[in-house]
Write a protein that holds these residues in place. Sequence first.
Motif, short mmCIF file in Angstrom:
data_model
loop_
_atom_site.label_atom_id
_atom_site.label_comp_id
_atom_site.label_asym_id
_atom_site.label_seq_id
_atom_site.Cartn_x
_atom_site.Cartn_y
_atom_site.Cartn_z
N CYS A 176 -3.32 1.90 -2.98
CA CYS A 176 -2.08 1.40 -3.58
C CYS A 176 -0.95 1.47 -2.55
O CYS A 176 -0.23 2.47 -2.46
CB CYS A 176 -1.73 2.23 -4.82
N PRO A 177 -0.76 0.41 -1.77
CA PRO A 177 0.27 0.44 -0.71
C PRO A 177 1.68 0.74 -1.22
O PRO A 177 2.44 1.42 -0.53
CB PRO A 177 0.18 -0.97 -0.11
N SER A 178 2.04 0.25 -2.40
CA SER A 178 3.40 0.49 -2.88
C SER A 178 3.60 1.97 -3.19
O SER A 178 4.68 2.53 -2.94
CB SER A 178 3.69 -0.36 -4.12
N TYR A 179 2.58 2.65 -3.72
CA TYR A 179 2.69 4.09 -3.96
C TYR A 179 2.75 4.84 -2.63
O TYR A 179 3.54 5.78 -2.47
CB TYR A 179 1.51 4.58 -4.79
N ARG A 181 3.91 3.80 0.16
CA ARG A 181 5.25 3.61 0.73
C ARG A 181 6.27 4.51 0.04
O ARG A 181 7.12 5.14 0.69
CB ARG A 181 5.66 2.14 0.59
N ASP A 182 6.20 4.59 -1.30
CA ASP A 182 7.13 5.43 -2.03
C ASP A 182 6.92 6.91 -1.70
O ASP A 182 7.89 7.69 -1.67
CB ASP A 182 6.97 5.21 -3.54
N ARG A 271 0.82 3.31 -11.72
CA ARG A 271 -0.03 2.71 -10.68
C ARG A 271 -1.34 3.44 -10.47
O ARG A 271 -2.33 2.83 -10.07
CB ARG A 271 0.75 2.66 -9.36
N VAL A 432 1.30 -4.60 -8.95
CA VAL A 432 2.22 -3.47 -8.87
C VAL A 432 1.92 -2.60 -7.65
O VAL A 432 2.83 -1.96 -7.10
CB VAL A 432 2.20 -2.61 -10.15
N CYS A 433 0.67 -2.58 -7.21
CA CYS A 433 0.31 -1.80 -6.02
C CYS A 433 0.48 -2.60 -4.73
O CYS A 433 0.33 -2.06 -3.63
CB CYS A 433 -1.13 -1.29 -6.13
N GLU A 434 0.75 -3.88 -4.86
CA GLU A 434 0.92 -4.76 -3.71
C GLU A 434 -0.31 -4.72 -2.81
O GLU A 434 -0.21 -4.66 -1.58
CB GLU A 434 2.18 -4.37 -2.93
N ASN A 435 -1.47 -4.73 -3.46
CA ASN A 435 -2.73 -4.68 -2.73
C ASN A 435 -3.21 -6.11 -2.49
O ASN A 435 -3.54 -6.83 -3.43
CB ASN A 435 -3.78 -3.89 -3.53
#
Length: 456
Positions: A176-179, A181-182, A271, A432-435
């Motif tokens: 999960c790239p967005s997680y 990154r956060d 996520r 949402v994960c921008e995967n």
Amino acid sequence: MQHCVLLILLLLVIIPLHFTTAELLLSYVVLRHGARHVLAKTSTLGETGIFGGPTLLPQGKKQCYQAGQAFRARYLDPITCNTTNTCLNRAGAAGSRYGMVDERNDDTNFNNYNSLVNSSALHRTILSASSFLLGAFSEGDTFTRRVNEPYLIQQTPPVFSTEDGQDWRIRPYTKCPSYRRDLQNWFLSAEFLEKEAESASLRMQIQSLLGPSLNASLANWWNIYDNFNIWHTYHVGDAMPPLDDSLYARVISLAVWLETTKMKSSLVQNRLGGGLLADVLGRMEQAVQHRETGYPTYIYKLLTIAGHFSTQLGVLAALQADKVTNSTLPWLGEKIPSPASVLVFELHHRPASGKGQGEAAREEGYYVRIVIQDGAGQGYQEVPLLCSRGSEGRGVGGKGGKDEGTTFECPLEDFFKLAAPQALSMREWCAVCENDDMLACKVAKEEKGGRRKMTR
């Protein structure tokens, strides 16, 4: 998941509840693997690319077997599960075996029509699932032995798995790239920097004992803790220096803070648990349909996911369990889920009950509760949820007698109102994960943009 909510509400409104006996319709288990060899992780929960990951230790197999035995006592063995009203098989039936197909189609036994086990594609989880199932389906402490058919000594449900690179439900935290990154941004936050300063003396002390062999930064503290824990508990891995009890407790406490804070709902959102939660809701929806209409003909009433503590904490984060005031759940900052810990979603149908001593009146209907067993040998404990109508928690299924009403259960309608907005389909999870790397996410993106092109 909005259609699930509407269907459940429709069933609850227009179909008369014509059964009067209490039933446990479904048990959805999320198991953490047992003790394993040392696991090196990045600060953002990544692991090495070694196929299968660290091996499950013999102690881990035993832990999962014992957790399975406790599960059997609570859900499968009519002698013991009747004392807590948590029998998953038909009352009075000897349906605690696996592999028998009932001619009358009454679901007395467990078989591939009503039992399903999935695992992440790692050595420690697949073998943990097998050990758990051996405990759950063994008859007492000895296996049923057949001299002429040794391959039938024990039958348990098969364990299914998905290639790790395509596993977005059990190990989404690694994809999960967005997680990620956060999480990296959180390492720059005031909360993290304050803890970094507060723990500096402890980390310097540990670093002086280890030398340069391990990085004792706060972001890397999991690896410090895991090396100490595995060596001192199971005596495998690299030899670690002895620590007095007070110092070791501080090492553990800092690791607990780090790993559980990474799993706060404000950081995780849905996520890391929304995909699994969608599956839970779908199974519950089918169970209600089956009971009220007989369709679908077959449903899974015993489902098991063999995963990781991040799997368990991820789904609790999706349910915003950490937002419950004065929660009694120990996994919210007090400790990391123990090896072979079990989290269970239960779907009950119960008749109406009058108001008794210490118990609120309950209408006839469907109820959901979540219980945990924090490692082999521990009792089952209810998990408070935002939809729970109780205010104080207690353990369940102990030696005190029957489970006469539970404090933290949610009416099914309320549970769906809480959970359905957090549930994610595969396409939604990819977004949402921008995967954009996982094959399923690539296909979904291409299909959204138009017909997928054939490649040669």
